[in-house]
Design a protein around this motif. Structure first.
Motif, short mmCIF file in Angstrom:
data_model
loop_
_atom_site.label_atom_id
_atom_site.label_comp_id
_atom_site.label_asym_id
_atom_site.label_seq_id
_atom_site.Cartn_x
_atom_site.Cartn_y
_atom_site.Cartn_z
N GLY A 206 -15.97 6.45 -5.35
CA GLY A 206 -15.14 7.61 -5.03
C GLY A 206 -13.69 7.49 -5.43
N TYR A 207 -13.38 6.55 -6.31
CA TYR A 207 -12.01 6.41 -6.79
C TYR A 207 -11.71 7.46 -7.86
N ALA B 136 -6.37 5.29 -0.84
CA ALA B 136 -7.74 5.55 -0.40
C ALA B 136 -8.43 4.28 0.05
N LEU B 137 -8.17 3.16 -0.64
CA LEU B 137 -8.75 1.89 -0.26
C LEU B 137 -8.25 1.43 1.10
N LEU B 138 -6.93 1.45 1.30
CA LEU B 138 -6.36 0.94 2.55
C LEU B 138 -6.66 1.85 3.73
N ASP B 139 -6.95 3.12 3.46
CA ASP B 139 -7.36 4.04 4.53
C ASP B 139 -8.88 4.10 4.68
N ASN C 15 -13.56 6.06 1.90
CA ASN C 15 -14.57 6.72 2.75
C ASN C 15 -15.34 7.82 2.02
N LYS C 16 -14.88 8.24 0.85
CA LYS C 16 -15.38 9.44 0.19
C LYS C 16 -16.89 9.47 0.03
N ASN C 17 -17.51 8.41 -0.50
CA ASN C 17 -18.94 8.43 -0.80
C ASN C 17 -19.78 7.52 0.09
N ILE C 18 -19.20 7.03 1.18
CA ILE C 18 -19.90 6.06 2.02
C ILE C 18 -21.22 6.60 2.55
N LYS C 19 -21.25 7.85 2.99
CA LYS C 19 -22.47 8.41 3.57
C LYS C 19 -23.62 8.46 2.57
#
Length: 302
Positions: A97-98, A108-111, A293-297
């Motif tokens: 999701g980068y 995005a990584l640190l959050d 978190n974008k594509n974790i699900k």
């Protein structure tokens, strides 16, 4: 008044990037870099990481390392991994999701979140998302850095087309999966744990990074027209309905060549110089990784 030779140089773009990353701190230059180090420390300390930042005020030699914590001298925390995409195709980065913005990717990584993933190995050598042998698989490591800097992703396409028109060799081998042994001649095979390969999204459907499985594809086709038809059918009909291609999902694979191969494997786009007759592919479980978190699900079961 400060002599001209000792005056501070103008702010570099990298300093201003730090200011954009932490605008609330009101810092720029070395202050922004110091703020970045502190922010990363706050995010990563619970994961057991320690820091080395010699000459911190000068902004040099800062980095993340794993090691012994003085307060816990008899315990070593496993290293927490992270991925920052800086390459040409960035398959893993796109899957996670980068974007193409390095500052946005860091934020995005640190959050993001810490997850546990499966890491595959070939004869004990870990690889992140894909390994393979045969037709087309050498394109990645035969594409030079100068070609990639000049043409970007087109450099891979150019060398892929050249490889397509080269003679297609097949290799006599046997492979064993889940106790079942198969024998034949194959032009290439590929082992992966990813849904994006060689710039193609959803190469496989419903790939999970923590399901104790990796995907395996063997191809017995050698004629150019058959290979073209197979790749067209792969996109339209799915991997399980392509003649000449054999798909498996497993957590164990042994490949045995009848003769020691002269070509080398490709592992995560790099050449693996390890010419032998037998290769064992297995899984290392529960490797901790921080990712957006974008594509974790879509990528994880747990």
């Amino acid at each position: 008044k400060t002599p001209l030779a000792r005056q501070r140089p103008k702010q570099r773009a990298s300093h201003r990037r730090g200011e954009r990353f932490f605008p609330a701190d009101g810092l720029s230059g070395g202050g922004a870099r110091l703020s970045l180090v502190r922010h990363v420390r706050r995010r990563c300390h619970p994961a057991g990481l320690s820091f080395s930042h010699r000459r911190q005020a000068a902004g040099r030699s800062k980095g993340v390392r794993s090691g012994l914590n003085p307060s816990r001298p008899h315990f070593v925390q496993p290293l927490l991994l992270a991925h920052i995409p800086l390459g040409t195709t960035n398959d893993i980065g796109a899957m996670f999701g980068y974007s193409k913005n390095i500052i946005g990717n860091l934020k995005a990584l640190l959050d993001g979140s810490i997850k546990k993933i499966d890491i595959c190995t070939v004869n004990g050598r870990p690889f992140v998302y894909v390994a393979g042998f045969g037709k087309f698989l050498d394109v990645s490591y035969l594409t030079t850095s100068s070609q990639k800097r000049k043409w970007g992703y087109l450099a891979y396409l150019y060398n892929g087309i050249k490889s397509f028109f080269d003679k297609t060799n097949d290799y006599e081998l046997t492979y064993t999966i889940d106790g079942e042994t198969y024998q034949g001649k194959y032009s290439f095979f590929m082992i992966s744990n990813a849904n994006r390969i060689a710039g193609f999204n959803n190469f496989y459907k419903d790939v999970k990074l923590d399901d104790d499985r990796f995907e395996v594809l063997f191809c017995s086709l050698t004629k150019k027209k058959d290979i073209v038809k197979a790749f067209i059918n792969l996109k339209t009909n799915g991997i399980n309905n392509v003649a000449g291609m054999y798909f498996h999902k497993t957590n164990n694979l042994t490949v045995k060549f009848n003769k020691k191969p002269k070509k080398n494997w490709c592992v995560d786009g790099e050449e693996l110089v390890d010419n032998r007759k037998i290769y064992n592919i297995s899984i290392i479980h529960d490797v901790r990784i921080m990712l957006p978190n974008k594509n974790i699900k879509n990528l994880f079961i747990k």
